[in-house]
Design an enzyme around this catalytic site. Structure first.
Site, PDB file in Angstrom:
ATOM      1  N   GLY A  12       0.835  -1.194   0.000  1.00  0.00           N
ATOM      2  CA  GLY A  12       0.000   0.000   0.000  1.00  0.00           C
ATOM      3  C   GLY A  12       0.867   1.240   0.000  1.00  0.00           C
ATOM      4  O   GLY A  12       1.319   1.694   1.047  1.00  0.00           O
ATOM      5  N   ALA A  13       1.139   1.781  -1.205  1.00  0.00           N
ATOM      6  CA  ALA A  13       2.021   2.945  -1.321  1.00  0.00           C
ATOM      7  C   ALA A  13       1.211   4.225  -1.411  1.00  0.00           C
ATOM      8  O   ALA A  13       1.373   5.033  -2.322  1.00  0.00           O
ATOM      9  CB  ALA A  13       2.933   2.787  -2.542  1.00  0.00           C
ATOM     10  N   GLY A  17       2.411   4.795   3.442  1.00  0.00           N
ATOM     11  CA  GLY A  17       3.295   3.788   2.863  1.00  0.00           C
ATOM     12  C   GLY A  17       4.483   4.425   2.177  1.00  0.00           C
ATOM     13  O   GLY A  17       5.627   3.997   2.335  1.00  0.00           O
ATOM     14  N   LYS A  82      -5.662   0.360   2.728  1.00  0.00           N
ATOM     15  CA  LYS A  82      -6.892   0.701   3.436  1.00  0.00           C
ATOM     16  C   LYS A  82      -7.519  -0.566   4.026  1.00  0.00           C
ATOM     17  O   LYS A  82      -7.469  -1.646   3.423  1.00  0.00           O
ATOM     18  CB  LYS A  82      -7.877   1.387   2.488  1.00  0.00           C
ATOM     19  CG  LYS A  82      -7.402   2.746   1.996  1.00  0.00           C
ATOM     20  CD  LYS A  82      -7.303   3.747   3.124  1.00  0.00           C
ATOM     21  CE  LYS A  82      -6.868   5.103   2.620  1.00  0.00           C
ATOM     22  NZ  LYS A  82      -6.754   6.107   3.709  1.00  0.00           N
ATOM     23  N   ASN A 108      -5.189   2.403  10.210  1.00  0.00           N
ATOM     24  CA  ASN A 108      -6.108   3.037  11.147  1.00  0.00           C
ATOM     25  C   ASN A 108      -7.153   2.035  11.634  1.00  0.00           C
ATOM     26  O   ASN A 108      -7.515   1.100  10.928  1.00  0.00           O
ATOM     27  CB  ASN A 108      -6.826   4.206  10.465  1.00  0.00           C
ATOM     28  CG  ASN A 108      -5.907   5.372  10.190  1.00  0.00           C
ATOM     29  OD1 ASN A 108      -5.005   5.661  10.974  1.00  0.00           O
ATOM     30  ND2 ASN A 108      -6.124   6.048   9.075  1.00  0.00           N
ATOM     31  N   LYS A 190      -4.258   5.646  19.448  1.00  0.00           N
ATOM     32  CA  LYS A 190      -4.311   6.177  18.083  1.00  0.00           C
ATOM     33  C   LYS A 190      -5.746   6.180  17.576  1.00  0.00           C
ATOM     34  O   LYS A 190      -6.183   7.125  16.902  1.00  0.00           O
ATOM     35  CB  LYS A 190      -3.424   5.334  17.159  1.00  0.00           C
ATOM     36  CG  LYS A 190      -3.444   5.768  15.686  1.00  0.00           C
ATOM     37  CD  LYS A 190      -2.857   7.159  15.497  1.00  0.00           C
ATOM     38  CE  LYS A 190      -2.912   7.607  14.033  1.00  0.00           C
ATOM     39  NZ  LYS A 190      -2.012   6.828  13.171  1.00  0.00           N
TER      40      LYS A 190
END
Length: 313
Positions: A12-13, A17, A82, A108, A190
């Site tokens: 995941g860039a 990332g 994601k 997340n 977080k």
């Protein structure tokens, strides 16, 4: 023997990332970015990753690919896609993990580590959290908003030798990282920051600093946070609202990373499925299980779902 330099794949860039992969490649580690965005990957391979903002504008040499099929195995895999795509993405790169390799989620929300573990086995999964912030400026370019700490740790608790070894290698390469004994608590901390920041930024289409400059939005954000703290305590996570508010004030303050919009906001602007279900939605779901009312979070979820409804069918 020299210092250990792990080979790293970043799945995941996107913003984070690219930030992590770029900084670690710049710091001398062997890094490959993996993403489905062909134009982005092509530009990174042709011109390097353009890193803007904190640390100075520059171009960083780092490999990128849309096809990990012929890649060599890696020591550490960062999972930074994601949340809705986690299991499919990890299945696609499972061949890169040896028995002693480690996958670290820096995503997340709640439940990402468990979803990775369903594919890899939980014994190969570490949790990760970061206070860093970044934004994709366009294909091949990412903006860095600061230099804040990153933590990794064993999902079962305690500080292991492998977590310390990985953290030390990342830290030496320029990503401020430490191993922590209770990464679940760190993940919840977080999450609480995201509870306050993500939906309010997305609904208002504002940066984090702009959100907290509006008294009514700031109050709403902290009310959502207070609900989440009550749910966290019911889950056995020892947190308090005052500590979390301080973290958010750090992010939104003059030295923080609050000049960016939340990733949830960016997803809405780009008409993509967002991660509200593993952020605010997770608090609503767990609150329901514990008999805890979460009206502010329920309202924020509803507002985000309404925004998504304009482009998702």
């Amino acid at each position: 023997m020299g210092e250990w330099k792990p080979r790293i794949a970043v799945v995941g860039a996107g913003a984070m990332g690219c930030l992590f992969g770029g900084l670690l490649s710049e710091g001398g580690l062997d890094v490959t970015l993996i993403d489905v965005w062909q134009e982005h990957v092509d530009l990174i391979n042709r011109n390097g990753l353009r890193m803007l903002g904190y640390g100075g504008d520059r171009s960083i040499s780092v490999r990128a690919t849309t096809d990990p099929g012929d890649m060599e195995s890696v020591d550490v895999m960062f999972v930074q896609c994601k949340a809705p795509y986690t299991k499919d993405a990890v299945r696609r790169v499972l061949h890169l993990l040896r028995e002693d390799s480690v996958a670290i989620s820096f995503q997340n929300g709640l439940g990402n580590e468990e979803n990775i573990g369903k594919v890899t086995g939980m014994e190969r999964v570490l949790g990760g959290v970061t206070a860093q912030g970044a934004a994709v400026e366009g294909p091949g370019a990412v903006r860095n908003f600061g230099n804040l700490p990153t933590h990794i740790g064993e999902m079962g608790g305690g500080i292991s030798e492998r977590a310390e070894r990985i953290a030390a290698a990342l830290d030496r390469a320029g990503l401020q990282t430490s191993a922590v004994a209770d990464v679940r608590q760190a993940i919840w901390k977080k999450l609480l920051a995201n509870i306050a920041i993500s939906p309010t930024s997305a609904i208002a289409n504002m940066t984090i600093k702009q959100v907290f400059a509006v008294p009514e939005l700031r109050e709403t954000a902290f009310e959502a946070l207070d609900e989440a703290v009550e749910v966290a305590r019911a889950e056995g996570i020892d947190l308090n609202a005052a500590e979390t508010r301080e973290v958010i004030n750090q992010i939104a303050g003059p030295e923080g990373t609050g000049d960016n919009k939340s990733s949830l906001c960016v997803d809405i602007l780009n008409r993509r499925p967002c991660e509200v279900d593993v952020i605010s939605g997770a608090v609503v779901r767990l609150g329901r299980e514990h008999g805890i009312s979460t009206p502010v979070n329920k309202t924020l979820v509803a507002a985000i779902k309404a925004l998504e409804s304009h482009y998702l069918t």
